[in-house]
Write a protein that holds these residues in place. Structure first.
Motif, PDB file in Angstrom:
ATOM      1  N   ARG A   2       0.846  -1.190   0.000  1.00 56.29           N
ATOM      2  CA  ARG A   2       0.000   0.000   0.000  1.00 56.29           C
ATOM      3  C   ARG A   2       0.884   1.244   0.000  1.00 56.29           C
ATOM      4  NH1 ARG A   2      -5.031   1.297   3.937  1.00 56.29           N
ATOM      5  NH2 ARG A   2      -5.220   3.477   3.396  1.00 56.29           N
ATOM      6  N   LEU A  10      -3.164   6.328   8.141  1.00 57.95           N
ATOM      7  CA  LEU A  10      -3.585   4.936   8.271  1.00 57.95           C
ATOM      8  C   LEU A  10      -3.581   4.545   9.743  1.00 57.95           C
ATOM      9  CD1 LEU A  10      -4.060   2.075   6.953  1.00 57.95           C
ATOM     10  CD2 LEU A  10      -1.567   1.815   7.088  1.00 57.95           C
ATOM     11  N   GLU A  15      -1.702  -4.689   8.217  1.00 60.18           N
ATOM     12  CA  GLU A  15      -1.125  -4.174   6.973  1.00 60.18           C
ATOM     13  C   GLU A  15       0.224  -4.860   6.735  1.00 60.18           C
ATOM     14  OE1 GLU A  15      -2.242  -1.993   4.624  1.00 60.18           O
ATOM     15  OE2 GLU A  15      -4.146  -1.916   5.679  1.00 60.18           O
ATOM     16  N   ASP A  16       0.360  -5.527   5.601  1.00 62.15           N
ATOM     17  CA  ASP A  16       1.617  -6.207   5.290  1.00 62.15           C
ATOM     18  C   ASP A  16       2.748  -5.208   5.061  1.00 62.15           C
ATOM     19  OD1 ASP A  16       0.745  -8.840   5.435  1.00 62.15           O
ATOM     20  OD2 ASP A  16      -0.050  -8.760   3.407  1.00 62.15           O
ATOM     21  N   VAL A  18       3.582  -0.968   3.887  1.00 56.80           N
ATOM     22  CA  VAL A  18       3.160   0.392   3.550  1.00 56.80           C
ATOM     23  C   VAL A  18       4.405   1.136   3.087  1.00 56.80           C
ATOM     24  CG1 VAL A  18       2.186   2.544   4.438  1.00 56.80           C
ATOM     25  CG2 VAL A  18       1.307   0.350   5.264  1.00 56.80           C
ATOM     26  N   GLY A 137       3.589  -3.670   8.935  1.00 58.20           N
ATOM     27  CA  GLY A 137       2.608  -3.501   9.995  1.00 58.20           C
ATOM     28  C   GLY A 137       2.368  -4.743  10.828  1.00 58.20           C
TER      29      GLY A 137
END
Length: 160
Positions: A2, A10, A15-16, A18, A137
């Motif tokens: 992302r 955010l 979340e893998d 960012v 994340g």
């Protein structure tokens, strides 16, 4: 992966990866190791907007939003491991007495954290070069890469 653009924020779990590209902007990030929750922001300007809107380009609005999001979850800000990144000068030849927007962003964020009694665990701030920041994340890891200036290249043939 992302991508978090300027003025984006955010606050999420799971979340893998960012990615944030930073020039004079500052990324304020926090990771809650118990909940594996990530807060990431892409701050463009210090302070607050002149109008009463919640404009997440401003550091003051990001801090208030993060506080509200933590309160909603029942968490304290100090449950997060905090990192501050970016804020390059983008004008390496300026006088030391002249504060550019990168310096002002960094100063505002550092002071906002200090006033709240928060400790910074990781930082890569200031300097003449932009950065690429990648956050994991799930594991609370980060990678900060300094970006070299672009070289001018011509696709024209000699003599054109």
């Amino acid at each position: 992966m992302r991508f978090l653009g300027p003025g984006e924020y955010l606050f999420a779990q799971g979340e893998d990866a960012v990615s944030i590209i930073l020039g004079s902007c500052v990324a304020l990030v926090g990771w809650n190791p118990d909940q594996r929750w990530l807060m990431a922001s892409h701050i463009m300007l210090p302070g607050w907007p002149t109008q009463a809107e919640a404009d997440l380009r401003y550091a003051g609005v990001v801090m208030e939003t993060w506080e509200r999001d933590c309160a909603r979850q029942g968490w304290r800000l100090d449950s997060f491991r905090i990192g501050v990144f970016g804020g390059c000068s983008r004008m390496p030849g300026r006088r030391d007495t002249d504060l550019g927007v990168g310096d002002k962003n960094v100063d505002f964020v550092l002071e906002a954290l200090r006033v709240r009694g928060l400790t910074i665990q990781a930082k890569d701030i200031r300097g003449p070069l932009a950065r690429r920041l990648v956050l994991d994340g799930k594991l609370g890891r980060y990678w900060s890469q300094t970006l070299t200036p672009l070289a001018e290249v011509s696709l024209r043939e000699e003599g054109e």
